[in-house]
Design a protein around this motif. Structure first.
Motif, PDB file in Angstrom:
ATOM      1  N   VAL A 280      13.761 -16.391  -3.533  1.00 30.56           N
ATOM      2  CA  VAL A 280      12.746 -15.342  -3.482  1.00 30.56           C
ATOM      3  C   VAL A 280      13.430 -14.016  -3.793  1.00 30.56           C
ATOM      4  O   VAL A 280      14.455 -13.685  -3.187  1.00 30.56           O
ATOM      5  N   LYS A 281      12.877 -13.272  -4.723  1.00 31.87           N
ATOM      6  CA  LYS A 281      13.465 -11.991  -5.119  1.00 31.87           C
ATOM      7  C   LYS A 281      12.451 -10.862  -4.935  1.00 31.87           C
ATOM      8  O   LYS A 281      11.237 -11.075  -4.965  1.00 31.87           O
ATOM      9  N   LEU A 282      12.978  -9.672  -4.773  1.00 32.34           N
ATOM     10  CA  LEU A 282      12.158  -8.460  -4.664  1.00 32.34           C
ATOM     11  C   LEU A 282      12.319  -7.645  -5.942  1.00 32.34           C
ATOM     12  O   LEU A 282      13.443  -7.418  -6.407  1.00 32.34           O
ATOM     13  N   TYR A 283      11.200  -7.233  -6.513  1.00 31.71           N
ATOM     14  CA  TYR A 283      11.222  -6.307  -7.640  1.00 31.71           C
ATOM     15  C   TYR A 283      11.040  -4.918  -7.041  1.00 31.71           C
ATOM     16  O   TYR A 283       9.923  -4.490  -6.763  1.00 31.71           O
ATOM     17  N   PRO A 284      12.113  -4.175  -6.789  1.00 36.22           N
ATOM     18  CA  PRO A 284      12.040  -2.960  -5.980  1.00 36.22           C
ATOM     19  C   PRO A 284      11.196  -1.829  -6.571  1.00 36.22           C
ATOM     20  O   PRO A 284      10.480  -1.145  -5.841  1.00 36.22           O
ATOM     21  N   GLU A 285      11.263  -1.615  -7.870  1.00 34.63           N
ATOM     22  CA  GLU A 285      10.507  -0.509  -8.457  1.00 34.63           C
ATOM     23  C   GLU A 285       9.031  -0.847  -8.633  1.00 34.63           C
ATOM     24  O   GLU A 285       8.193   0.048  -8.764  1.00 34.63           O
ATOM     25  N   SER A 286       8.729  -2.122  -8.701  1.00 29.36           N
ATOM     26  CA  SER A 286       7.354  -2.627  -8.702  1.00 29.36           C
ATOM     27  C   SER A 286       6.449  -1.899  -9.699  1.00 29.36           C
ATOM     28  O   SER A 286       6.891  -1.478 -10.754  1.00 29.36           O
ATOM     29  N   MET A 287       5.162  -1.756  -9.378  1.00 25.93           N
ATOM     30  CA  MET A 287       4.189  -1.299 -10.364  1.00 25.93           C
ATOM     31  C   MET A 287       4.347   0.165 -10.753  1.00 25.93           C
ATOM     32  O   MET A 287       3.955   0.558 -11.855  1.00 25.93           O
ATOM     33  N   VAL A 288       4.910   0.990  -9.883  1.00 24.90           N
ATOM     34  CA  VAL A 288       5.163   2.375 -10.279  1.00 24.90           C
ATOM     35  C   VAL A 288       6.193   2.398 -11.399  1.00 24.90           C
ATOM     36  O   VAL A 288       5.979   3.030 -12.450  1.00 24.90           O
TER      37      VAL A 288
END
Length: 315
Positions: A280-288
């Motif tokens: 499981v990974k996190l996309y830190p910058e995400s939709m912004v």
């Protein structure tokens, strides 16, 4: 009143002929700790407690020996809050807070609501990626602590600086290139939107985002789904069952995202640390970050999509 607090290191303990606490010899510590459990960890067993509230909240009363470590220290600038600080900046921050790789760390947030948990989860993710392996979040935060009738302190704690050097791991991180590869079909992963449905379907958007919408092919599972009784997150067994019922444990890889990597950190924590889902990974910058970079999106309202296409055609 200012009180110094010294950090614990395994090397120092061994040099003095001291026995190591059980958590230094095993992986039994965390990922959650209850107020009663934390109150019982004293003396040689005491973890480093990082209170991630702002100075005002910390000053109004905190757990004894807790170090103030405001959440923005672990975040990016206002125009891209989800951005991860670089390794040098994180090294400077963690050294000043007295963080080591040996002493367990407990992350403490306010515990005001479900959204607030995301701050603790994001700091936990950052610390784990920075090489700190013994970690826990105080389930329920300060509010949970007070609800148990446990005392708060007004003594400011000054940590003893550490010598940690951060080499940030990408094991639990997905960057924009990886997300792009999934969108284009070159890689396989479940893109999991942690926002409420109104954000996923384009009815709402973050103020710093270029436009509303979500990642192509994404599925949404709101961060709030992991909470059933106030701001305390469910236990590992309940998280595992929920992940199974939602089919979130079947994917080859899960990429958790939201607006700025805050709500998404809760989904990452629940799946990775509680439910035991691998990769499981996190996309830190995400939709912004994604929308401002002009990334392809779905569920963008027609007028906004048309305007965006016109702007792109000009440039």
């Amino acid at each position: 009143m200012t009180m110094p607090i010294k950090t614990f290191t395994a090397a120092a303990a061994l040099a003095l002929g001291l026995s190591l606490p059980a958590y230094a010899e095993s992986d039994a510590f965390g990922p959650l700790v209850t107020p009663q459990e934390l109150s019982g960890l004293q003396g040689e067993s005491a973890p480093l407690i990082l209170d991630i509230r702002d100075e005002e909240g910390y000053g109004a009363g905190h757990i004894a020996d807790a170090v103030n470590a405001p959440y923005p220290l672990f975040r990016g600038p206002a125009d891209n809050p989800g951005q991860v600080p670089d390794g040098d900046k994180l090294t400077e921050t963690l050294r000043a807070l007295g963080v080591t790789r040996e002493q367990p760390v407990v992350v403490v947030h306010q515990g005001s609501d479900e959204t607030d948990f995301g701050a603790a989860a994001r700091v936990y993710w950052t610390l784990k990626s920075s090489g700190v392996s013994h970690l826990a979040i105080l389930n329920g935060g300060v509010e949970g602590w007070k609800a148990e009738g446990l005392d708060l302190s007004n003594d400011t704690v000054t940590p003893e600086p550490s010598d940690i050097t951060v080499q940030f791991s990408d094991q639990w991180l997905a960057d924009a290139d990886e997300v792009q590869a999934v969108v284009e079909g070159r890689d396989q992963a479940l893109l999991l939107d942690a926002r409420p449905e109104s954000f996923w379907n384009g009815e709402e958007m973050h103020p710093a985002a270029a436009r509303p919408g979500t990642l192509p092919q994404s599925k949404y599972f709101s961060h709030s789904g992991w909470f059933s009784n106030g701001p305390a997150i469910v236990d590992a067994d309940a998280a595992h069952k929920l992940a199974q019922s939602e089919g979130l444990d079947d994917a080859q890889e899960v990429v958790s995202f939201c607006n700025t990597g805050h709500w998404a950190a809760t989904n990452w924590f629940a799946l990775s640390e509680l439910a035991g889902v691998e990769n499981v990974k996190l996309y830190p910058e995400s939709m912004v970050g994604w929308s401002n970079a002009g990334g392809e999106m779905e569920n963008v309202p027609g007028p906004v999509r048309n305007l965006w296409n016109q702007v792109k055609s000009i440039f």
